[in-house]
Design a protein around this motif. Structure first.
Motif, mmCIF file in Angstrom:
data_model
loop_
_atom_site.group_PDB
_atom_site.id
_atom_site.type_symbol
_atom_site.label_atom_id
_atom_site.label_comp_id
_atom_site.label_asym_id
_atom_site.label_seq_id
_atom_site.Cartn_x
_atom_site.Cartn_y
_atom_site.Cartn_z
ATOM 1 N N GLN A 41 0.758 -1.275 -0.002
ATOM 2 C CA GLN A 41 -0.065 -0.056 -0.010
ATOM 3 C C GLN A 41 0.674 1.223 0.090
ATOM 4 O OE1 GLN A 41 -3.816 -0.139 2.316
ATOM 5 N NE2 GLN A 41 -2.852 -2.060 3.028
ATOM 6 N N ASP A 42 2.039 1.326 0.788
ATOM 7 C CA ASP A 42 2.746 2.593 0.795
ATOM 8 C C ASP A 42 4.107 2.251 0.868
ATOM 9 O OD1 ASP A 42 2.943 1.231 3.273
ATOM 10 O OD2 ASP A 42 2.325 2.837 4.691
ATOM 11 N N ARG A 136 -0.020 -1.657 -8.488
ATOM 12 C CA ARG A 136 -0.962 -0.534 -8.239
ATOM 13 C C ARG A 136 -1.831 -0.243 -9.603
ATOM 14 N NH1 ARG A 136 2.354 3.911 -4.561
ATOM 15 N NH2 ARG A 136 2.819 2.547 -2.891
ATOM 16 N N ASN A 253 -2.367 -5.790 -1.746
ATOM 17 C CA ASN A 253 -3.119 -5.181 -2.740
ATOM 18 C C ASN A 253 -4.629 -5.340 -2.565
ATOM 19 O OD1 ASN A 253 -0.878 -5.334 -5.233
ATOM 20 N ND2 ASN A 253 -0.821 -7.194 -3.976
ATOM 21 N N HIS A 255 -6.662 -3.068 -3.228
ATOM 22 C CA HIS A 255 -7.516 -2.499 -4.277
ATOM 23 C C HIS A 255 -7.874 -3.665 -5.575
ATOM 24 C CE1 HIS A 255 -3.357 -2.232 -5.742
ATOM 25 N NE2 HIS A 255 -3.629 -2.026 -7.184
#
Length: 329
Positions: A41-42, A136, A253, A255
């Protein structure tokens, strides 16, 4: 549990004693065996292992089974370097290798994800630039098994699995043409591909070479540490490893929704049914290879029924190409 812990400690002492005898004087030529990086995520997760010397993975072409076996055995005769510092170039980020030489380095990243991240081992002049697999921007994700899903292995038979792996080099291993067609089709539709296997990390370069030779899409590998430590004698079970790896991919992930690819020869239907039960909104379809015309086991039928009952489509055939018209993100 107490017996397994005691066994692990005894085996660990024996292994360390043997390594001291086999290695002789300490070496100062660390080699990073890079496993590449993947986005979370980051941050970026970079993984690898540090060895005292490089290993050859195969000859340039077909060779005898005996030569293949000796080359295969050499992949496991490794000198791992423990407690060695790994740094990311141009930053103060660092980590240390564990007792089996493995390391994980987390690198914070914003919207712009680099194609490579340079890393270096303490005491080494060479800088390694492992690639970063960026999921992403993917439309969806694919998590695929390897043995008997992509490569003909005979993983359902331990003896056959070992014989196939040990006597065939990267130029001789059979990769299913329909698996290449399936994954390249999914990649073309915008998929980010991830690969989960109970094969040991010692085979990473070997498997990468097979993927490159056959045109299988590259992506992060999640293999297994078969080493001995003070707290465990070999790692967890085949099912535990795969389940944990898939959970790690899903968490990295949030998303993405995923297509799970596997076969009915081992435990993939059961593992995937468990994942669907926990994350019914994250899995859109399950694609399974049926190795033979033999009737499915009762357990496999039950697992398929559980997946379908959760509203997830199951596609089952002996050849993935017959399923291509029905597979979509």
């Amino acid at each position: 549990m107490a017996v397994k812990l005691a066994l692990a400690r005894v085996a660990h002492r024996l292994e360390r004693g043997f390594e001291k005898i086999r290695r002789g004087p300490a070496r100062h030529d660390p080699i990073i065996d890079c496993y590449g990086g993947y986005t979370a995520q980051d941050h970026i997760v970079l993984r690898g292992r540090v060895l005292a010397k490089a290993r050859a993975i195969s000859a340039e072409g077909p060779q005898s089974k005996w030569r293949n076996f000796k080359d295969f055995l050499s992949l496991f005769m490794t000198d791992e370097l423990r407690d060695l510092t790994i740094t990311a170039a141009d930053s103060d980020l660092a980590t240390q290798t564990d007792e089996e030489g493995f390391f994980t380095l987390l690198i914070p990243v914003g919207d712009a994800v680099p194609l490579y991240v340079n890393i270096q081992a303490a005491g080494a002049d060479e800088v390694h630039p492992p690639p970063v697999f960026n999921a992403r921007t993917a439309r969806f994700g694919v998590i695929s098994d390897i043995d008997d899903t992509l490569l003909r292995t005979g993983a359902y038979s331990l003896a056959r699995n070992l014989w196939t792996s040990a006597t065939g080099n990267v130029h001789q291993r059979e990769v299913f043409a329909d698996a290449v067609a399936l994954l390249r089709d999914l990649k073309g539709q915008g998929a980010a591909c991830f690969y989960v296997s109970s094969s040991p990390w010692n085979l990473y370069d070997y498997l990468q070479a097979v993927f490159v030779r056959t045109g299988l899409p590259l992506g992060p590998f999640f293999l297994r540490d078969l080493g001995i430590s003070r707290t465990q004698f070999i790692t967890g079970t085949h099912g535990d490893h795969k389940t944990d790896a898939i959970e790690t991919i899903l968490a990295a992930n949030p998303h993405l929704q995923f297509t799970l690819v596997g076969d009915t020869g081992q435990h993939d239907p059961h593992i995937y049914a468990d994942i669907v039960a926990r994350h019914p909104d994250r899995v859109t379809q399950v694609v399974l290879r049926r190795p033979s015309a033999a009737a499915l086991s009762r357990r496999t039928k039950d697992d398929v029924a559980k997946i379908e009952a959760a509203g997830v489509a199951v596609m089952l055939d002996h050849d993935y190409r017959s399923l291509l018209p029905d597979i979509a993100p």
